[in-house]
Design a protein around this motif. Structure first.
Motif, mmCIF file in Angstrom:
data_model
loop_
_atom_site.group_PDB
_atom_site.id
_atom_site.type_symbol
_atom_site.label_atom_id
_atom_site.label_comp_id
_atom_site.label_asym_id
_atom_site.label_seq_id
_atom_site.Cartn_x
_atom_site.Cartn_y
_atom_site.Cartn_z
ATOM 1 N N GLU A 73 -7.337 4.573 0.265
ATOM 2 C CA GLU A 73 -7.295 3.161 0.640
ATOM 3 C C GLU A 73 -8.483 2.777 1.515
ATOM 4 O O GLU A 73 -8.918 1.620 1.499
ATOM 5 C CB GLU A 73 -5.982 2.859 1.364
ATOM 6 C CG GLU A 73 -4.782 2.905 0.432
ATOM 7 C CD GLU A 73 -3.462 2.980 1.185
ATOM 8 O OE1 GLU A 73 -2.434 3.108 0.522
ATOM 9 O OE2 GLU A 73 -3.484 2.905 2.438
ATOM 10 N N LEU A 99 0.826 -1.196 0.000
ATOM 11 C CA LEU A 99 0.000 0.000 0.000
ATOM 12 C C LEU A 99 0.864 1.252 0.000
ATOM 13 O O LEU A 99 1.934 1.302 0.629
ATOM 14 C CB LEU A 99 -0.912 0.009 1.222
ATOM 15 C CG LEU A 99 -1.974 -1.095 1.307
ATOM 16 C CD1 LEU A 99 -2.697 -1.028 2.647
ATOM 17 C CD2 LEU A 99 -2.960 -0.973 0.165
ATOM 18 N N GLU A 103 -11.132 1.776 -0.805
ATOM 19 C CA GLU A 103 -10.834 0.456 -1.372
ATOM 20 C C GLU A 103 -11.131 -0.648 -0.367
ATOM 21 O O GLU A 103 -11.634 -1.715 -0.723
ATOM 22 C CB GLU A 103 -9.364 0.395 -1.794
ATOM 23 C CG GLU A 103 -9.024 1.307 -2.976
ATOM 24 C CD GLU A 103 -7.543 1.290 -3.293
ATOM 25 O OE1 GLU A 103 -6.806 0.544 -2.613
ATOM 26 O OE2 GLU A 103 -7.134 2.017 -4.205
#
Length: 412
Positions: free
Chosen positions: A56, A2, A59
């Motif tokens: 993120e 990430l 996501e």
């Protein structure tokens, strides 16, 4: 990796480098310039880090929503690809399982309780053509009635019996038997009614009944093409297991290892049985529909499931209303669509049922999968392989008022 993790690691490296430089009393010009550059990079990274976390997080939410449904869909996809011919060759020749078949077997084994190779009930679905099923086959989600999926013509399914896949242990069905009571005040200071306790009764499914389906695979069948063997095994197991499940749901004796079915267990389950003593006609069934309505079980005749024998269908179809070409069968199907016709129902009898408030008229518990055990010795002289498929199942009726039985429907 990430982006947020990469940035966090870089920030840690910057802090470590800065701590080494700041500790010096007289840093050089290069070190001073490096501190300025690292400070600017650190501030820039803070902004990037916050942006990465926001992106993120979205996501993760999308991935979480997918994971909530992934397990069920992935399992059904694996079962669609399950190959019974691999099981036959594994039992006969010791050939190793592979692909989706291996994954499904390992998943079932993790629950324990299998002496042979476990086979999921979904794998017994009759498939057309391909060994590996296509996307046009039903894709069950969560718990779908296994009776419906495996045996489409099942009388139990047509009567609304719900099948539940159980890994292990018992499953209970508490049903309310008493609760709130409504009352009116007789005067300003009186109570509205006597309090009543909320009570329930419970029926349960337990893994106490186990039966076995045996089949013989000849040497010729073992040497045939995969698809031919695949379909042969499916047809044999599908037919014998489906027929027996239907029989015990309706006629199971509750003794000699069988679950207690609807007809023999009518008194135990609290099911009303009415002796008609006359030729079947719409009036007889209508009276039972009215009884359902008066018990607040249904609101219309279309909510009733009905099953009877071919002989009763013949009587209904033959009996014409005087002066018309309309038969009793026509009158019945105008109100109750698509009744089930089967010899599983006892002679001169009919069963009527209804799904009430989401509760099925009966529950069939199927434990785990089919435990397929190899016997290479019984038919060793002919080179054939004997397979025994063990099935553990139980049946119960949670609320008797959702089912009614008619007897004595005499022949015309």
């Amino acid at each position: 990796m990430l982006d947020s993790v990469k940035i966090a690691r870089r920030q840690s490296e910057i802090r470590q480098t800065l701590s080494g430089i700041v500790g010096k009393e007289n840093p050089s010009e290069d070190e001073t310039r490096q501190m300025d550059e690292l400070d600017r990079e650190y501030r820039s990274n803070e902004t990037r880090y916050r942006a990465a976390l926001i992106a993120e997080d979205e996501e993760r939410r999308e991935a979480g929503a997918e994971l909530e449904t992934r397990s069920e869909s992935e399992w059904s996809d694996l079962v669609d690809q399950f190959e019974l011919r691999q099981i036959a060759f594994a039992l006969d020749e010791g050939k190793a399982l592979d692909g989706a078949t291996k994954e499904v077997v390992e998943e079932l084994r993790s629950a324990g309780g299998y002496q042979g190779i476990p086979v999921p009930y979904g794998a017994l679905e009759t498939r057309a053509g391909e060994t590996v099923s296509g996307t046009d086959l039903p894709n069950p989600k969560v718990i779908r009635p296994v009776v419906d999926r495996l045996f489409p013509n099942s009388v139990a399914a047509r009567l609304g019996v719900q099948s539940i896949q159980i890994a292990q242990g018992e499953v209970g069905f508490p049903v309310a038997t008493a609760g709130a009571v409504f009352g009116w005040q007789t005067d300003e200071l009186s109570d509205v009614g006597a309090a009543s306790a909320y009570t329930t009764s419970e029926t349960s499914l337990s893994p106490d009944q186990t039966g076995g389906a045996q089949m013989v695979i000849t040497r010729k069948a073992l040497k045939q093409s995969g698809a031919g063997l695949e379909q042969a095994i499916r047809r044999d197991l599908n037919a014998v297991i489906g027929t027996e499940i239907d029989r015990v749901v309706v006629n199971g004796s509750g003794a000699s290892g069988e679950p207690l079915g609807i007809v023999p267990g009518a008194a135990t389950y609290g099911i009303t049985s009415t002796a008609i003593g006359a030729v079947a006609d719409w009036a007889a069934f209508r009276a039972e529909v009215v009884a359902f309505m008066e018990a607040n079980a249904i609101a219309s005749a279309s909510a009733v499931n009905l099953a009877f024998t071919p002989a009763i269908w013949s009587d209904l179809d033959e009996a014409l209303i005087s002066g018309t070409a309309v038969s009793e069968w026509d009158r019945l199907t105008r109100h109750i669509a698509n009744p089930a016709i089967s010899n599983v129902i006892p002679a001169a009898s009919a069963i009527m049922s209804a799904n009430v408030q989401g509760i099925a008229p009966g529950y069939l518990g199927l434990y785990g999968g089919v435990d397929l055990i190899r016997d290479p010795y019984t038919k060793a002289g002919s080179g054939a392989l004997v397979l025994t498929g063990l099935v553990t199942a139980d049946f119960t009726v949670p609320r008797g008022l959702q089912t009614r039985i008619l007897t004595g429907l005499a022949a015309a």
